[in-house]
Design an enzyme around this catalytic site. Structure first.
Site, PDB file in Angstrom:
ATOM      1  N   HIS A 158       0.934  -1.301  -0.022  1.00 44.36           N
ATOM      2  CA  HIS A 158      -0.002   0.021  -0.100  1.00 44.36           C
ATOM      3  C   HIS A 158       0.999   1.185  -0.103  1.00 44.36           C
ATOM      4  O   HIS A 158       0.603   2.208  -0.738  1.00 44.36           O
ATOM      5  CB  HIS A 158      -0.840   0.023   1.140  1.00 44.36           C
ATOM      6  CG  HIS A 158      -1.669   1.192   1.448  1.00 44.36           C
ATOM      7  ND1 HIS A 158      -2.927   1.472   1.032  1.00 44.36           N
ATOM      8  CD2 HIS A 158      -1.175   2.475   2.068  1.00 44.36           C
ATOM      9  CE1 HIS A 158      -3.276   2.560   1.330  1.00 44.36           C
ATOM     10  NE2 HIS A 158      -2.494   3.445   1.816  1.00 44.36           N
ATOM     11  N   GLU A 159       1.954   1.181   0.908  1.00 45.22           N
ATOM     12  CA  GLU A 159       2.792   2.137   0.995  1.00 45.22           C
ATOM     13  C   GLU A 159       3.463   2.694  -0.500  1.00 45.22           C
ATOM     14  O   GLU A 159       3.583   3.972  -0.915  1.00 45.22           O
ATOM     15  CB  GLU A 159       3.862   2.308   2.306  1.00 45.22           C
ATOM     16  CG  GLU A 159       3.144   2.164   3.560  1.00 45.22           C
ATOM     17  CD  GLU A 159       2.061   3.525   3.837  1.00 45.22           C
ATOM     18  OE1 GLU A 159       2.098   4.251   3.104  1.00 45.22           O
ATOM     19  OE2 GLU A 159       1.369   3.482   4.937  1.00 45.22           O
ATOM     20  N   HIS A 162       1.859   4.232  -3.243  1.00 42.72           N
ATOM     21  CA  HIS A 162       1.658   5.557  -3.060  1.00 42.72           C
ATOM     22  C   HIS A 162       2.845   6.163  -3.812  1.00 42.72           C
ATOM     23  O   HIS A 162       2.620   7.343  -4.733  1.00 42.72           O
ATOM     24  CB  HIS A 162       1.562   6.107  -1.733  1.00 42.72           C
ATOM     25  CG  HIS A 162       0.295   6.037  -1.013  1.00 42.72           C
ATOM     26  ND1 HIS A 162      -0.838   6.765  -1.505  1.00 42.72           N
ATOM     27  CD2 HIS A 162      -0.316   5.674   0.383  1.00 42.72           C
ATOM     28  CE1 HIS A 162      -1.864   6.647  -0.563  1.00 42.72           C
ATOM     29  NE2 HIS A 162      -1.492   5.790   0.463  1.00 42.72           N
ATOM     30  N   GLU A 235      -6.246   6.845  -1.225  1.00 47.80           N
ATOM     31  CA  GLU A 235      -6.229   5.858  -0.366  1.00 47.80           C
ATOM     32  C   GLU A 235      -6.876   4.678  -0.821  1.00 47.80           C
ATOM     33  O   GLU A 235      -6.351   3.485  -0.758  1.00 47.80           O
ATOM     34  CB  GLU A 235      -6.860   6.067   0.962  1.00 47.80           C
ATOM     35  CG  GLU A 235      -5.902   7.184   1.905  1.00 47.80           C
ATOM     36  CD  GLU A 235      -4.610   6.553   2.166  1.00 47.80           C
ATOM     37  OE1 GLU A 235      -4.386   5.379   2.487  1.00 47.80           O
ATOM     38  OE2 GLU A 235      -3.640   7.357   2.124  1.00 47.80           O
TER      39      GLU A 235
END
Length: 320
Positions: A158-159, A162, A235
């Site tokens: 997820h990070e 980004h 997100e």
């Protein structure tokens, strides 16, 4: 298409905010200085054409805006420096983080960011920076202790999603004037943070932006709403990208639920509140009850979407 439109609108709002803030502050200072000069020199400036004064004001405003942006580029490094003052994790924890991050970075085809393992029990992960050269991944020891390997891999995916989508750069830049204002208000309310081992002080850029935002309150409100809206959308995109990369949406859903439940039980006065770190974390501790200003979607909604992805995957495998 809607997301691109929202991103463009947010960046426009950011640029408008910075220009309005600097213009308002410049006008305020110019007014004070102008009255002072007129008081001292009498009518010595009366002969200057209005166009010349406006041209000078425009140049000063644009130069001030450029100076502010350049000065605030240090914000990610300051956040990391503050995080590291709380201590670092063990060698075994660092090796685990290195191995998982390296594997996910290769899978997503992104450059591995610099990693910072900080010693705090609260499960935290966030990524910050304007590009690959200054990207930082901050992970807490509490996160490593709380999550299993599959959950940790999903959170790291997820990070890094980004980073791949340049969300970190967009959101770090988009929150620039708002973060500076919050630093001022936190200091005025006595919530001083420790940075580089010493009590922090408001910088000149923070003070300038804070004064300007007060003078252009409607634009400030617009920037807050646009930035929060874009952050929520990004997100969802990062959740989807992480689930696709790992092939395990259920792992990310489980990790989000565990992090959210743990944060509910802990005080929020940790480094998540410094420089608005909460808006960069995978689950934000703030603005839970104020939806228009929330930087993250409700965790329940994120978990529901991920479980729907997991169910769709199982259905496709069953039909194959």
């Amino acid at each position: 298409m809607a997301l691109r439109y929202r991103m463009a609108l947010t960046l426009f709002g950011l640029a408008l905010t910075i220009l309005c803030v600097v213009a308002a502050t410049t006008a305020y200072v110019t007014l004070v200085v102008g009255f002072g000069i007129v008081f001292i020199t009498g009518e010595g400036l009366a002969g200057l054409p209005l166009e010349a004064l406006l041209a000078v004001a425009a140049v000063v405003t644009l130069a001030s805006a450029a100076w502010l942006v350049a000065r605030e580029r240090s914000a990610p490094a300051e956040l990391v420096a503050y995080a590291e003052t709380v201590g670092t994790g063990s060698d075994d924890q660092q090796r685990r983080l290195d191995a998982e991050t390296t594997a996910i970075a290769a899978q997503l085809d992104v450059e591995r960011p610099r990693q910072h393992l900080v010693a705090t029990d609260t499960p935290i992960s966030l990524v910050t920076g304007y590009g690959a050269a200054d990207a930082h991944l901050v992970v807490s020891t509490g996160l490593l202790e709380r999550l299993g390997d599959a959950e940790l891999r999903a959170v790291l995916a997820h990070e890094l999603a980004h980073l791949k989508n340049r969300d970190a750069a967009v959101m770090t830049a988009a929150s620039l004037p708002l973060v500076a204002f919050r630093r001022v208000t936190d200091l005025l309310r006595g919530r001083t943070a420790v940075r580089y081992g010493q009590t922090s002080h408001v910088k000149r850029t923070d003070a300038l932006l804070a004064v300007g935002l007060v003078l252009v309150a409607p634009v400030w409100a617009l920037a807050e709403l646009l930035t929060a809206s874009l952050s929520r959308a990004r997100e969802f995109v990062a959740d989807s990208a992480a689930a696709t990369a790992t092939g395990d949406p259920a792992a990310l859903a489980s990790a989000l639920r565990a992090i959210d439940d743990d944060i509910e039980e802990r005080p929020t006065e940790d480094f998540r509140t410094v420089a608005s770190a909460g808006s960069l974390a995978i689950v934000s501790p703030g603005n839970r009850l104020v939806r228009p200003l929330a930087t993250h979607p409700p965790t329940d909604e994120r978990v529901m979407r991920l479980r729907e992805m997991a169910a769709a995957q199982e259905s496709n495998h069953g039909n194959a």
